[in-house]
Scaffold this motif. Structure first.
Motif, PDB file in Angstrom:
ATOM      1  N   SER A  76      -3.355  -4.542   8.249  1.00 41.84           N
ATOM      2  CA  SER A  76      -2.051  -3.548   8.069  1.00 41.84           C
ATOM      3  C   SER A  76      -1.397  -4.151   9.191  1.00 41.84           C
ATOM      4  O   SER A  76      -1.068  -4.278  10.401  1.00 41.84           O
ATOM      5  CB  SER A  76      -2.972  -2.149   7.991  1.00 41.84           C
ATOM      6  OG  SER A  76      -3.509  -2.489   7.067  1.00 41.84           O
ATOM      7  N   LYS A 119       0.873  -1.364  -0.133  1.00 41.93           N
ATOM      8  CA  LYS A 119      -0.173  -0.248   0.022  1.00 41.93           C
ATOM      9  C   LYS A 119       0.941   0.697  -0.291  1.00 41.93           C
ATOM     10  O   LYS A 119       0.248   2.660  -0.773  1.00 41.93           O
ATOM     11  CB  LYS A 119      -0.838  -0.425   1.380  1.00 41.93           C
ATOM     12  CG  LYS A 119      -2.515  -1.038   0.998  1.00 41.93           C
ATOM     13  CD  LYS A 119      -3.101  -0.919   2.291  1.00 41.93           C
ATOM     14  CE  LYS A 119      -4.019  -2.013   2.685  1.00 41.93           C
ATOM     15  NZ  LYS A 119      -4.888  -1.258   3.857  1.00 41.93           N
ATOM     16  N   LYS A 120       2.172   1.608   0.782  1.00 40.18           N
ATOM     17  CA  LYS A 120       2.606   2.357   0.434  1.00 40.18           C
ATOM     18  C   LYS A 120       4.479   1.606   0.941  1.00 40.18           C
ATOM     19  O   LYS A 120       4.718   0.786   1.582  1.00 40.18           O
ATOM     20  CB  LYS A 120       2.451   3.148   2.026  1.00 40.18           C
ATOM     21  CG  LYS A 120       1.134   3.655   2.092  1.00 40.18           C
ATOM     22  CD  LYS A 120       0.683   5.262   3.109  1.00 40.18           C
ATOM     23  CE  LYS A 120      -0.350   5.404   2.844  1.00 40.18           C
ATOM     24  NZ  LYS A 120      -0.450   6.339   4.355  1.00 40.18           N
ATOM     25  N   ASN A 153       7.695   3.686   2.196  1.00 42.54           N
ATOM     26  CA  ASN A 153       8.347   4.752   2.890  1.00 42.54           C
ATOM     27  C   ASN A 153       7.388   6.289   3.079  1.00 42.54           C
ATOM     28  O   ASN A 153       7.169   7.887   3.226  1.00 42.54           O
ATOM     29  CB  ASN A 153       9.682   5.444   2.208  1.00 42.54           C
ATOM     30  CG  ASN A 153      10.812   5.203   2.554  1.00 42.54           C
ATOM     31  OD1 ASN A 153      10.763   3.998   3.510  1.00 42.54           O
ATOM     32  ND2 ASN A 153      11.605   5.131   1.965  1.00 42.54           N
ATOM     33  N   GLY A 154       5.925   5.589   3.265  1.00 43.19           N
ATOM     34  CA  GLY A 154       4.764   6.795   3.419  1.00 43.19           C
ATOM     35  C   GLY A 154       4.315   7.660   2.183  1.00 43.19           C
ATOM     36  O   GLY A 154       3.379   8.229   1.886  1.00 43.19           O
ATOM     37  N   THR A 155       4.551   6.557   0.733  1.00 46.67           N
ATOM     38  CA  THR A 155       4.405   7.581  -0.376  1.00 46.67           C
ATOM     39  C   THR A 155       3.783   6.422  -0.933  1.00 46.67           C
ATOM     40  O   THR A 155       3.748   4.787  -1.183  1.00 46.67           O
ATOM     41  CB  THR A 155       5.503   7.041  -1.451  1.00 46.67           C
ATOM     42  OG1 THR A 155       6.569   7.954  -0.924  1.00 46.67           O
ATOM     43  CG2 THR A 155       4.543   7.671  -2.759  1.00 46.67           C
ATOM     44  N   PRO A 156       1.900   6.959  -0.981  1.00 44.57           N
ATOM     45  CA  PRO A 156       1.228   5.672  -1.467  1.00 44.57           C
ATOM     46  C   PRO A 156       1.369   5.073  -2.664  1.00 44.57           C
ATOM     47  O   PRO A 156       1.785   6.029  -4.219  1.00 44.57           O
ATOM     48  CB  PRO A 156      -0.431   6.004  -1.537  1.00 44.57           C
ATOM     49  CG  PRO A 156       0.615   7.703  -1.339  1.00 44.57           C
ATOM     50  CD  PRO A 156       1.891   8.246  -0.714  1.00 44.57           C
ATOM     51  N   THR A 163       3.672  -3.514   8.786  1.00 43.95           N
ATOM     52  CA  THR A 163       4.493  -2.849   8.120  1.00 43.95           C
ATOM     53  C   THR A 163       5.308  -3.170   8.468  1.00 43.95           C
ATOM     54  O   THR A 163       6.132  -4.010   9.576  1.00 43.95           O
ATOM     55  CB  THR A 163       4.478  -1.042   8.936  1.00 43.95           C
ATOM     56  OG1 THR A 163       3.218  -0.773   8.272  1.00 43.95           O
ATOM     57  CG2 THR A 163       5.283  -0.111   8.488  1.00 43.95           C
ATOM     58  N   SER A 210      10.546   1.296   4.274  1.00 45.84           N
ATOM     59  CA  SER A 210       9.403   1.480   5.299  1.00 45.84           C
ATOM     60  C   SER A 210       8.494   0.603   4.257  1.00 45.84           C
ATOM     61  O   SER A 210       7.762   1.270   3.590  1.00 45.84           O
ATOM     62  CB  SER A 210       8.943   2.676   6.297  1.00 45.84           C
ATOM     63  OG  SER A 210       7.309   1.885   7.342  1.00 45.84           O
ATOM     64  N   GLU A 235       4.530  -0.449   3.990  1.00 44.45           N
ATOM     65  CA  GLU A 235       3.069  -0.743   4.245  1.00 44.45           C
ATOM     66  C   GLU A 235       2.073  -1.943   3.797  1.00 44.45           C
ATOM     67  O   GLU A 235       1.946  -1.604   2.064  1.00 44.45           O
ATOM     68  CB  GLU A 235       2.197   0.103   4.473  1.00 44.45           C
ATOM     69  CG  GLU A 235       1.077  -0.076   5.272  1.00 44.45           C
ATOM     70  CD  GLU A 235      -0.017   1.302   5.186  1.00 44.45           C
ATOM     71  OE1 GLU A 235      -0.524   1.451   5.425  1.00 44.45           O
ATOM     72  OE2 GLU A 235       1.006   2.424   5.959  1.00 44.45           O
TER      73      GLU A 235
END
Length: 423
Positions: free
Chosen positions: A406, A370-371, A373-376, A408, A397, A399
């Protein structure tokens, strides 16, 4: 053939006879004609007034545009400058001198087939030794100068394994080229010639490209030097698997500007004459399907090749596909898939390579990314881009969605194994 003239004469004669016999009917006939003429005249005046009113008031631009189209029926589909020329001409004049032709050759030695070393065969032919077969393979491509001291960007497949590289400029000068490095993963290479004060290209922003923008290709297709073709950006972010070259790690620019063998390594330009990509691939049998490496990718790889002669690519070790509701239904309804997907969007992990960073981090087939490093990550192209922009050894990271939950995980990127062709 004489019937029609005879009938006409007959009618005319009868009409004259009627007119001579009676003047009263002739009066009514003339009166009818007079009324009819008056009505027609009034209609004509009304129509003329309406035409004048609408043509000058309601549609003021219709007539001039129509007159212009009639006067000049063949119009260029390209926007024109003040002097009447299109924007392509100044772009070619500006960038053309920085586009080069690259001729490469290599000697290939073919081993003697084992049958020729058979004792019976050698005795039958008198024991004459059969030397290895040597053949010189030649090819040509394109490139463009990125530094005035002679650094040239081209495709890796143009110069890979070459024994000799020759670079020819548009002005006719020819130089021996030295390959500083090649990267087969992205198909980027840098060639150096010993020259100074060379014309160079201007680099644009390939990250902001949108479908529909103008695209200009310059190169040497099929030995036809300095060929210019024009089209548009048809799409961006085409995965290498979609293009048919899964061993590459590039999100390609798609264009309908004509690209042919020999265009490889040449620049793809925008309307401002800036390089936005490097032409690299076509699909055999297709028309209007050309692909270029974004200049941001090519420049990043070139910087590493110039600095060290090699490139290290971050690697996770997963095979993936963009998830959709239709794909989810297809997988879940197939008892042989071995997967159960609970997500509607994201990037589905189809396979995890053994002993890869992803395997060590605990990723599984069926996970949905889903992501990162925080990027969708709504498509596989985004995953590839985020990983490629990272550093070998850095932790990513990730996700995930797994069985409706969910979680991570941290994946430490390793060096991409060139001999291994999975993404």
């Amino acid at each position: 053939m004489h019937t029609q003239p005879q009938d006409v004469n007959k009618v005319s004669a009868e009409s004259n006879t009627v007119e001579l016999k009676s003047s009263k009917p002739n009066f009514y006939w003339k009166q009818s004609v007079s009324y009819l003429s008056t009505m027609l005249l009034g209609a004509a005046i009304a129509w003329s007034g309406s035409y004048y009113f609408f043509s000058h008031a309601s549609m003021p631009q219709t007539r001039p545009a129509l007159a212009q189209a009639i006067a000049s029926p063949v119009q260029s589909r390209l926007p024109l400058s003040a002097d009447g020329s299109n924007f392509v001409t100044p772009v070619v004049e500006s960038v053309g001198p920085a586009v080069v032709r690259i001729d490469a050759s290599k000697t290939v030695t073919s081993e003697v087939p084992e049958v020729f070393n058979d004792p019976f065969f050698r005795e039958f032919f008198g024991g004459v030794p059969v030397p290895p077969q040597r053949q010189v393979q030649r090819g040509s491509g394109s490139g463009f100068i990125i530094n005035s001291n002679g650094q040239i960007l081209t495709n890796a497949h143009v110069v890979a394994g070459a024994d000799e590289v020759r670079v020819t400029l548009k002005d006719g000068r020819s130089f021996k080229g030295r390959v500083l490095g090649t990267d087969p993963v992205t198909d980027v290479a840098v060639v150096k010639i010993e020259a100074q004060n060379l014309p160079v290209v201007r680099v644009g922003d390939s990250e902001k490209l949108q479908p529909g923008e103008w695209a200009i290709a310059i190169g040497n297709p099929l030995g036809l030097d300095n060929t210019v073709t024009v089209g548009i950006i048809s799409a961006t972010g085409r995965l290498s698997s979609q293009v048919g070259i899964p061993d590459k790690r590039v999100s390609f620019i798609q264009t309908d500007a004509a690209i042919n063998p020999g265009n490889s390594g040449g620049p793809l330009l925008n309307a401002a004459g800036e390089v936005i990509g490097m032409n690299t691939a076509i699909i055999n049998g297709a028309q209007g399907l050309g692909f270029a490496i974004p200049i941001a990718t090519a420049q990043r790889i070139a910087d590493q090749l110039i600095a060290s002669g090699k490139v290290q690519h971050p690697y996770l070790g997963v095979q993936m596909v963009t998830l959709s509701p239709e794909l989810k239904q297809e997988i879940n309804s197939n008892p042989n898939s071995g997967l159960t997907v609970n997500e509607d969007k994201g990037v589905l992990v189809v396979r995890v390579m053994p002993n890869s960073p992803a395997a060590k981090a605990g990723l599984r087939a069926g996970d949905v990314i889903k992501k990162i490093n925080g990027t969708p990550t709504l498509d596989a192209s985004t995953v590839q881009q985020v990983v490629e922009k990272g550093q070998v050894g850095s932790k990513l990271s990730v996700e995930l969605g797994r069985n409706g939950q969910s979680l991570t995980v941290a994946v430490q990127a390793a060096t991409f194994p060139v001999e291994q062709q999975e993404p």
